[in-house]
Design a protein around this motif. Structure first.
Motif, short mmCIF file in Angstrom:
data_model
loop_
_atom_site.label_atom_id
_atom_site.label_comp_id
_atom_site.label_asym_id
_atom_site.label_seq_id
_atom_site.Cartn_x
_atom_site.Cartn_y
_atom_site.Cartn_z
N PHE A 138 0.60 -11.58 5.91
CA PHE A 138 -0.36 -10.50 5.68
C PHE A 138 -1.70 -11.17 5.35
N LEU A 139 -2.42 -11.67 6.37
CA LEU A 139 -3.56 -12.55 6.13
C LEU A 139 -4.89 -12.00 6.63
N PHE A 164 -7.90 2.98 8.49
CA PHE A 164 -8.46 3.12 7.15
C PHE A 164 -7.43 3.67 6.16
N ARG A 165 -7.64 3.36 4.89
CA ARG A 165 -6.86 3.91 3.78
C ARG A 165 -5.35 3.71 3.99
N ASN A 166 -4.99 2.50 4.37
CA ASN A 166 -3.58 2.18 4.57
C ASN A 166 -3.19 0.98 3.72
N ILE A 167 -2.02 0.41 3.99
CA ILE A 167 -1.53 -0.71 3.18
C ILE A 167 -2.42 -1.94 3.34
N ALA A 168 -3.04 -2.11 4.50
CA ALA A 168 -3.95 -3.24 4.71
C ALA A 168 -5.17 -3.12 3.81
N GLU A 169 -5.80 -1.96 3.81
CA GLU A 169 -6.98 -1.77 2.96
C GLU A 169 -6.61 -1.89 1.48
N LEU A 170 -5.48 -1.33 1.11
CA LEU A 170 -5.06 -1.37 -0.29
C LEU A 170 -4.83 -2.80 -0.78
N THR A 171 -4.04 -3.56 -0.01
CA THR A 171 -3.74 -4.93 -0.44
C THR A 171 -4.97 -5.83 -0.34
N ALA A 172 -5.84 -5.58 0.63
CA ALA A 172 -7.08 -6.34 0.73
C ALA A 172 -7.94 -6.13 -0.51
N LYS A 173 -8.10 -4.88 -0.92
CA LYS A 173 -8.91 -4.58 -2.10
C LYS A 173 -8.30 -5.20 -3.37
N ALA A 174 -6.99 -5.09 -3.50
CA ALA A 174 -6.34 -5.61 -4.70
C ALA A 174 -6.48 -7.12 -4.81
N THR A 175 -6.30 -7.83 -3.71
CA THR A 175 -6.38 -9.29 -3.75
C THR A 175 -7.83 -9.78 -3.78
N MET A 210 -4.87 -9.38 9.63
CA MET A 210 -3.87 -9.42 10.70
C MET A 210 -2.46 -9.51 10.15
N VAL A 211 -1.52 -9.12 11.01
CA VAL A 211 -0.08 -9.25 10.73
C VAL A 211 0.52 -10.06 11.87
N GLU A 212 1.79 -10.42 11.72
CA GLU A 212 2.46 -11.17 12.77
C GLU A 212 2.91 -10.24 13.91
N ALA A 230 -3.16 -11.55 1.62
CA ALA A 230 -3.22 -10.23 0.99
C ALA A 230 -1.90 -9.80 0.39
N ALA A 231 -0.88 -10.63 0.51
CA ALA A 231 0.40 -10.35 -0.14
C ALA A 231 0.66 -11.43 -1.19
N SER A 232 -0.28 -11.56 -2.11
CA SER A 232 -0.17 -12.57 -3.16
C SER A 232 -0.75 -12.01 -4.45
N GLY A 233 -0.46 -12.67 -5.56
CA GLY A 233 -1.00 -12.20 -6.84
C GLY A 233 -0.54 -10.78 -7.14
N PRO A 234 -1.47 -9.81 -7.25
CA PRO A 234 -1.09 -8.44 -7.61
C PRO A 234 -0.25 -7.73 -6.55
N THR A 235 -0.20 -8.28 -5.34
CA THR A 235 0.56 -7.64 -4.27
C THR A 235 1.73 -8.50 -3.79
N ASP A 236 2.12 -9.49 -4.56
CA ASP A 236 3.23 -10.35 -4.20
C ASP A 236 4.50 -9.53 -4.00
N ASN A 237 5.17 -9.74 -2.88
CA ASN A 237 6.42 -9.02 -2.55
C ASN A 237 6.26 -7.51 -2.46
N ILE A 238 5.07 -7.03 -2.19
CA ILE A 238 4.86 -5.58 -2.16
C ILE A 238 5.57 -4.94 -0.97
N PRO A 239 6.15 -3.76 -1.15
CA PRO A 239 6.72 -3.04 -0.01
C PRO A 239 5.62 -2.69 0.98
N ILE A 240 5.88 -2.88 2.25
CA ILE A 240 4.85 -2.68 3.27
C ILE A 240 5.01 -1.35 4.01
#
Length: 338
Positions: A138-139, A164-175, A210-212, A230-240
């Protein structure tokens, strides 16, 4: 025929008559009557041909495994796949009944459930988990020759996301926030995943979420580099993401939903095997064999966990994607035995 044999034949006929009488009494409502079938006790599904929304990404590998290995067919289902741009784009398809089921990120499903539109279809119902984050799948990527080398360099920049307003935007903002970047200075631009590599190359955007398998392809083919996981720190192992239908469809087609869940459970378990998934990525995601062999896998959960999913809701509330409380549990339709 001897007299002894004749007596035995008469007794046999009498016994058969008695057994038939008992059986008919049960069929007419006596204590021997079998209980009525429920959604998970077998029998033909209500809708044998279903339309399922998917994206051309690694996250839905379990669907393609389930189709290839006959898991859906064994449950009496024929699956018609419809490519969507993201979970948010799938919601109108569910509401309009163009889609019976859809893959989508949890953020889009929870946002839809909080709106009045969901009430028209008796709510959004979550029926199968799909994907959970692991490192490097999730990079946010940028050109190797750009000035963007670290999360701090993304301040004031434009980042591509699929919706917009999806898991990508959410995890991007959090990280980004965790990296001390002012998220209000960042602009997000919507585009499909397959278009992002070129958009970064020609500088339509400064970076892309991007995703794989698109991450590995962009790194190999264009030399693009990781700026932020974007799947690190506050979003580590987050459900996608996972799979959903509407409450109305679930009520009208309980056996179909149960059959879908059984097929997906097998597909999720099988998707953890790289040799099974890699050739399918070449087929449905249109990447070369070498790229398919290098992609970073996330996790394919086999159970729906309300506690785990509630974590996404909490992040959504923090970043203004939900303006009210939302309890995930009533949205879940658990498979039989869960």
């Amino acid at each position: 025929m001897t007299r002894r044999v004749r007596r035995m034949a008469i007794r046999g006929i009498a016994l058969a008559t008695l057994l038939a009488t008992v059986a008919s009494c049960g069929a007419l409502g006596g204590k021997e009557q079998a209980p009525p079938a429920d959604a998970n006790s077998g029998g033909p599904v209500e809708k044998a041909k279903i339309t399922l929304g998917v994206l051309p990404i690694l996250d839905v590998a379990s669907v393609h495994v389930a189709i290839k290995q006959g898991f859906f067919k064994a449950e009496g289902l024929e699956v018609d796949l419809k490519v969507i741009q993201g979970g948010a784009a799938a919601i109108p398809g569910l509401v309009s009944k163009e889609l019976d089921f859809t893959f989508g990120n949890w953020v889009s499903f929870f946002a839809a459930e909080s709106k009045a539109t969901a009430k028209q279809v008796d709510g959004i119902k979550l029926i199968s988990d799909g994907y959970q984050a692991k490192p490097d799948m999730f990079l946010i990527l940028a050109n190797g020759d750009s000035a963007i080398k670290s999360p701090a360099d993304l301040a004031g920049k434009t980042i591509a996301i699929n919706t917009f307003r999806n898991i990508a935007e959410l995890t991007a903002k959090a990280t980004l926030e965790a990296a001390n970047v002012d998220v209000n200075s960042v602009k997000f631009k919507e585009m499909p995943f397959p278009d992002m590599q070129a958009a970064v190359q020609n500088k339509t955007v400064d970076a892309a979420f991007m995703v794989e398998p698109f991450i590995t392809r962009a790194q190999r083919a264009a030399g693009q580099i990781k700026v932020l996981d974007a799947a690190s720190g506050p979003t580590d192992n987050i459900p996608i993401a996972g799979y959903a239908t509407t409450g109305a469809f679930a009520k009208e087609n309980p056996k179909t939903v149960a059959a879908f869940q059984r097929a997906m459970a097998k597909g999720q378990a099988a998707a953890t095997d790289r040799p099974t998934v890699e050739p399918l990525l070449v087929e449905y995601a249109k990447v070369d064999k070498e790229t398919a062999g290098l992609v970073h896998f996330g996790a394919f959960p086999t159970t729906l966990d309300a506690t785990r999913l509630q974590r996404v809701v909490q992040l959504m509330q923090r970043y203004g994607m939900l303006d009210k409380e939302l309890d995930v549990k009533p949205m879940l339709i658990q498979p039989s035995g869960s």
